[in-house]
Each structure stands twice: as structure tokens, then as C-alpha cells.
Design a protein around this motif. Structure first.
Motif, PDB file in Angstrom:
ATOM      1  N   PRO A  31     -74.828  57.182 -14.577  1.00 19.30           N
ATOM      2  CA  PRO A  31     -73.923  56.769 -13.547  1.00 19.30           C
ATOM      3  C   PRO A  31     -72.953  55.502 -14.200  1.00 19.30           C
ATOM      4  CG  PRO A  31     -76.288  55.740 -13.405  1.00 19.30           C
ATOM      5  CD  PRO A  31     -76.323  56.651 -14.571  1.00 19.30           C
ATOM      6  N   ALA A  32     -72.147  55.105 -13.329  1.00 25.62           N
ATOM      7  CA  ALA A  32     -71.418  54.131 -13.691  1.00 25.62           C
ATOM      8  C   ALA A  32     -70.785  53.218 -12.365  1.00 25.62           C
ATOM      9  CB  ALA A  32     -69.901  54.563 -14.031  1.00 25.62           C
TER      10      ALA A  32
ATOM     11  N   ASP B 129     -69.692  49.934 -27.419  1.00 27.34           N
ATOM     12  CA  ASP B 129     -69.718  51.378 -27.480  1.00 27.34           C
ATOM     13  C   ASP B 129     -69.159  51.836 -25.968  1.00 27.34           C
ATOM     14  OD1 ASP B 129     -70.676  51.166 -30.170  1.00 27.34           O
ATOM     15  OD2 ASP B 129     -72.835  51.258 -29.467  1.00 27.34           O
ATOM     16  N   ASN B 130     -68.288  51.131 -25.455  1.00 25.37           N
ATOM     17  CA  ASN B 130     -67.643  51.584 -24.412  1.00 25.37           C
ATOM     18  C   ASN B 130     -68.467  51.757 -23.090  1.00 25.37           C
ATOM     19  OD1 ASN B 130     -64.855  52.105 -25.612  1.00 25.37           O
ATOM     20  ND2 ASN B 130     -65.492  53.916 -26.299  1.00 25.37           N
ATOM     21  N   ALA B 131     -69.718  51.133 -23.177  1.00 22.77           N
ATOM     22  CA  ALA B 131     -70.791  50.885 -22.345  1.00 22.77           C
ATOM     23  C   ALA B 131     -70.050  50.147 -20.967  1.00 22.77           C
ATOM     24  CB  ALA B 131     -71.921  50.626 -22.811  1.00 22.77           C
ATOM     25  N   VAL B 132     -69.297  49.211 -21.278  1.00 22.84           N
ATOM     26  CA  VAL B 132     -68.342  48.361 -20.329  1.00 22.84           C
ATOM     27  C   VAL B 132     -67.293  48.147 -20.469  1.00 22.84           C
ATOM     28  CG1 VAL B 132     -68.603  45.922 -19.255  1.00 22.84           C
ATOM     29  CG2 VAL B 132     -70.737  46.923 -20.207  1.00 22.84           C
TER      30      VAL B 132
ATOM     31  N   VAL C 291     -58.370  41.174  -8.848  1.00 21.10           N
ATOM     32  CA  VAL C 291     -57.730  40.751 -10.424  1.00 21.10           C
ATOM     33  C   VAL C 291     -58.411  41.897 -11.435  1.00 21.10           C
ATOM     34  CG1 VAL C 291     -57.656  39.018 -11.970  1.00 21.10           C
ATOM     35  CG2 VAL C 291     -57.547  38.517  -9.470  1.00 21.10           C
ATOM     36  N   LEU C 292     -59.626  42.169 -11.363  1.00 17.14           N
ATOM     37  CA  LEU C 292     -60.145  42.754 -12.465  1.00 17.14           C
ATOM     38  C   LEU C 292     -61.195  43.656 -11.764  1.00 17.14           C
ATOM     39  CD1 LEU C 292     -60.978  39.835 -14.784  1.00 17.14           C
ATOM     40  CD2 LEU C 292     -59.194  41.435 -15.074  1.00 17.14           C
ATOM     41  N   CYS C 293     -61.838  44.706 -12.411  1.00 20.65           N
ATOM     42  CA  CYS C 293     -62.880  45.467 -12.055  1.00 20.65           C
ATOM     43  C   CYS C 293     -63.863  45.846 -13.338  1.00 20.65           C
ATOM     44  CB  CYS C 293     -62.275  46.880 -11.321  1.00 20.65           C
ATOM     45  SG  CYS C 293     -63.807  47.992 -10.960  1.00 20.65           S
ATOM     46  N   VAL C 294     -64.923  45.000 -13.372  1.00 27.07           N
ATOM     47  CA  VAL C 294     -65.634  45.132 -14.529  1.00 27.07           C
ATOM     48  C   VAL C 294     -66.730  46.554 -14.299  1.00 27.07           C
ATOM     49  CG1 VAL C 294     -67.571  43.949 -15.907  1.00 27.07           C
ATOM     50  CG2 VAL C 294     -65.758  42.854 -14.845  1.00 27.07           C
ATOM     51  N   THR C 295     -66.435  47.408 -15.201  1.00 25.54           N
ATOM     52  CA  THR C 295     -67.158  48.608 -15.119  1.00 25.54           C
ATOM     53  C   THR C 295     -68.159  48.931 -16.083  1.00 25.54           C
ATOM     54  OG1 THR C 295     -65.217  49.506 -13.976  1.00 25.54           O
ATOM     55  CG2 THR C 295     -66.720  51.215 -14.309  1.00 25.54           C
ATOM     56  N   ALA C 296     -69.455  49.331 -15.909  1.00 23.52           N
ATOM     57  CA  ALA C 296     -70.426  49.803 -16.987  1.00 23.52           C
ATOM     58  C   ALA C 296     -71.143  51.121 -16.580  1.00 23.52           C
ATOM     59  CB  ALA C 296     -71.395  48.764 -16.697  1.00 23.52           C
ATOM     60  N   LEU C 297     -71.245  51.626 -17.831  1.00 24.46           N
ATOM     61  CA  LEU C 297     -72.205  53.064 -17.544  1.00 24.46           C
ATOM     62  C   LEU C 297     -73.561  52.571 -18.337  1.00 24.46           C
ATOM     63  CD1 LEU C 297     -70.061  55.582 -19.660  1.00 24.46           C
ATOM     64  CD2 LEU C 297     -70.969  55.840 -17.412  1.00 24.46           C
TER      65      LEU C 297
END
Length: 443
Positions: A335-336, A367-370, A398-404
Motif C-alpha cells: 500500500p501507499a 529506495d523510492n519508499a518515500v 503545498v506538498l504531498c509526502v507519499t510512502a510505500l
């Protein structure tokens, strides 16, 4: 090698540009007008489009740019240019553009059109009535009682929806829209809807006129404050997938909502192409009801969905433009989750020019997890050499901090860790994004 033009300036457009730029077949991704994040992204370049004819429309500037820069495809991010017919204009000029025509974009451009369309095609939705006069609208509210939903008929940047808990709040919304012109022309007509109980979900598809490719499911958080309280916003965060969309619900949505849209538009002589967003309420019985249609990818749903996409977005759009969309795509099983950091005063106002500290380096993403997607950002000095240190706020979200991560809980904590390290004057965000899914995980 391909050249792509992405139209828009928000987090959705940063995510789309980022996904396209990852493709080895792509040479340049131009973003018009873009933001600080798209300017810093490898292979991406912000452009300000100006027509050679100063009296020409914005559409002409886009067409001029495409013709002068060998653009292979245009991906339209926001709703406004779709509603005004940018896809129609590009097609007339022989330019491949991904999005619905102006006729189809009325599904988002007019709440009245959308409700009548759903009624005519037996698409499940809340009972409603439209008004242009405040006295009649208030009389209807008196009949129906509260809670009740008041919507500006036209485009209002995701903020023209008021969920009124009391009659007084409903009256205030009517006065704001019809009497005080708070949303301009968008609020000159209102739609008043029955309040639906259940859990919301976002169901987004790619459609090529006939074939349908459902994207990964997601859930948006519209309310400004934790616990789903406060005013409606353009979205304070989202996660994917949405557990409320079970296989049974998925099949119902396809059969009762998405396929009827495709069939009805074809019968009207206006095949639907592009992204279609169905904002849904899923009741206790697992039955879906359409809250709204959008004619583009959702924001901030785009960010977690595209974090999970393993297929080539460029290939999918090319297949869509050729009328050959596949029925499915490849997704990361994890999930993200994305957390929006908004500026001071949002959603009523927004702050500009506040210096943003703590942004991670582009290559410092574990490693592109965030991934930190930019939306309302700009550079304090457009000529600055070390521009990474000159990013400032330039809008509401302003921003969207996105994590896998392996679970929604882990994704939330990973996103919160990066979010907490970012600061600017008046920064605000919700710490409970994903709470519905996390409650399911814990149970």
C-alpha cells in the motif's frame, strides 16, 4: 525518443511527470506551468506557454508549443482546461491529447449535468434538487432537514461542497453561494443533495472510448482536520488501496457506475476518453452511490496510486490514445499513503512566499519508499543557482509526502517521519490519514 507535455501545476502533475520521466522511451517531459518539484525532476522542464498571437486563447498557446517542440502526447492534469475543450482543440490540430472532450467533461463541470446524467442512466446517487434562488433553496432545506449537502454547480477547486450538519449551516452555505457569490459563477446555481451514510472511496479508471482499465482503488480525506472534521478541502491526503472496495464492491461499481457512463456517452455520440474519477459512498450493504464525477485523475489520490504503478504510464496512455487499453495494469502489492502539507489559512486562504525547510534531496528517498510530490511550490528567486534551497510556498496545498510500505500503518508512519522534518510558517497537516484502513488492520 518521445516528448510529452503535462498540463497543470499541482501534485497530480508532478506525479504524472515523474512517472512519465522514468520511462526509457521518454526524452523530455515538459510541464506547463509546473512547480518547483517538476523543475527539479530529472528529464522534466517547466514551460510558460505563450501564443505567437497575443489575442489568441490559452488553447492556441498549447497547440503552438506542441507543434514547435515535436510533442508526441499531451496529458491534461486539471479539470478547467478539459471543461473548456483543450482536448477538442488538440485533436482538431492533429495533436494526441489524453483526456475527455468538453462534452464529456460536463460530468465534472456541471453538478446539474452530472446529476441529470446519472438519473437518466440509472446510476445510483443521492436524491437532489437544483436551485438558483436562495429563498426556494432554503425552503427545500426546511423540508429535507439536516444533515444535508450543498454543492456549487460549477468548478470550485474541490472546495464548493458543504456538508451542513445543521439547518443554520445549510442556510449559511446557500447565502455564501447564491447571495454573496463566494464561488463566483461556479456558485450561481447550487445542487442540494441527500446526505449519504457510509465510507467514501475513489474509483478511477482509464477509458479509451470503449475499453476500461480500472486503476488501483484509493480513499481521499476531504475534511481539513483530524477525525474527518472541519471544512471540505481539495484533499488532505489519500491512500491506496481502499479496503472498503472489496471484489464484490468493485464488480458493482464497474457494472452500475463505470460501464453505464461509457455506454451512455457512446450512445450520445461523444465517446469518453481519458481518466474518469467516481467519488463513491459505500453503504453498509456494500452498495455504491456516486457522490461526484471528476473528469481527471484525483489529487491527492494520484500520488499514492502512481507510487504503486509498475506498468508504464506512457505505454498506457499511448494504448488509450490508440483505442487499445488493456483490462489491467501491474501494481506494487504494497500500500501507499500520502499526507498533504497545506499552507497557513487553507482552505479559506493560502499563503505564498514562505520558505520551506527540510525537503529531502531528490536522491534521498530510501529506495523510492518515500517521495515528496510538490503542489503549491515555487522558487523565491527564479534565477537562483542553488534552487533546491530556494523553494517557497505558492498555494494552498503545498506538498504531498507519499510512502510505500508493507502496511497502511507503516506507510503512515514513514510519511509522517518525513512530513515532520519539513517546516514552513503556518504548515498544517493531518496525522490520521488512512485511519479507516488502519482500524481494519488492527481489528
Amino acid at each position: 525518443m518521445m516528448n510529452i507535455l503535462v498540463i497543470g501545476s499541482g501534485g497530480r502533475e508532478h506525479a504524472l511527470a515523474w512517472q512519465c520521466a522514468k520511462d526509457d522511451k521518454v526524452n523530455n517531459v515538459y510541464v506547463a506551468p509546473g512547480n518547483a518539484g517538476t523543475a527539479l525532476e530529472p528529464k522534466c522542464q517547466n514551460v510558460v506557454l505563450v501564443s505567437t498571437d497575443e489575442n489568441a486563447s490559452e488553447h492556441s498557446a498549447i497547440i503552438d508549443f506542441c507543434q514547435n517542440n515535436a510533442i508526441d502526447m499531451v496529458i491534461v492534469g486539471p479539470e478547467a482546461p478539459l471543461v473548456t475543450g483543450i482536448v477538442d482543440a488538440c485533436r482538431d490540430a492533429g495533436i494526441k491529447a489524453w483526456g475527455p472532450t468538453a462534452y464529456c467533461a460536463q460530468l465534472e463541470g456541471s453538478k446539474t449535468f452530472a446529476k441529470e446524467f446519472m438519473e437518466q442512466n440509472n446510476i445510483p446517487t443521492a436524491a437532489y434538487k437544483g436551485f438558483t434562488e436562495a429563498v426556494a433553496a432554503k425552503a427545500y432545506i426546511d423540508e429535507q432537514g439536516a444533515p444535508i449537502v450543498i454543492k456549487a454547480d460549477g468548478l470550485a477547486a474541490g472546495k464548493g461542497v458543504i456538508v451542513a450538519e445543521t439547518i443554520e449551516q445549510a442556510y449559511e452555505a446557500i447565502d455564501d453561494m447564491l447571495a454573496d457569490n463566494k464561488f463566483g459563477d461556479a456558485g450561481s446555481r447550487v445542487v442540494i443533495e441527500q446526505f449519504l451514510q457510509g465510507e467514501e472511496a475513489s474509483f478511477i479508471c482509464m477509458i479509451d472510448g470503449k475499453n476500461i482499465l480500472p486503476m488501483a482503488t484509493s480513499q481521499d480525506h476531504k475534511r481539513a482536520f483530524e477525525g474527518d472534521t472541519g471544512p471540505n478541502t481539495g484533499g488532505m491526503g489519500a491512500y491506496s488501496p481502499a479496503p472498503v472496495v472489496t471484489q464484490d464492491v468493485h464488480e458493482k461499481v464497474m457494472a452500475q457506475v463505470i460501464q453505464p457512463v461509457v455506454d451512455a456517452m457512446n450512445n450520445a455520440g461523444h465517446p469518453y476518453t481519458g481518466f474518469l474519477y467516481a467519488g463513491l459512498m459505500i453503504d453498509e450493504a456494500g452498495d455504491p452511490y456516486v457522490i461526484e464525477f471528476n473528469c481527471r485523475f484525483g489529487d491527492p489520490e494520484t500520488q499514492p496510486i502512481l507510487m504503486r504503478l509498475q506498468s508504464s504510464m506512457v505505454d498506457l496512455v499511448a494504448q488509450g490514445l490508440a483505442g487499445q487499453l488493456p483490462s489491467d495494469a501491474q501494481w506494487d502489492s504494497r500500500p501507499a499513503l500520502g499526507i498533504v502539507i497545506a499552507s497557513k489559512g487553507y482552505p479559506e486562504t493560502s499563503s505564498k512566499g514562505d520558505v520551506i525547510a527540510g525537503l529531502p534531496e531528490l536522491d534521498d528517498n530510501n529506495d523510492n519508499a518515500v517521495k515528496v510530490f510538490h503542489a503549491g511550490t515555487a522558487f523565491s528567486d527564479s534565477d537562483a543557482i542553488d534552487r533546491e534551497k530556494e523553494v517557497v510556498t505558492n498555494g494552498g496545498r503545498v506538498l504531498c509526502v507519499t510512502a510505500l510500505a508493507d502496511s497502511i500503518s507503516d506507510a503512515q508512519q514513514a510519511a509522517l517521519a518525513v512530513t515532520g522534518a519539513i517546516s514552513f510558517d503556518g504548515a498544517q497537516y493531518r496525522r490520521d490519514i488512512g485511519h479507516h484502513a488502519i482500524a481494519r488492520e488492527n481489528s
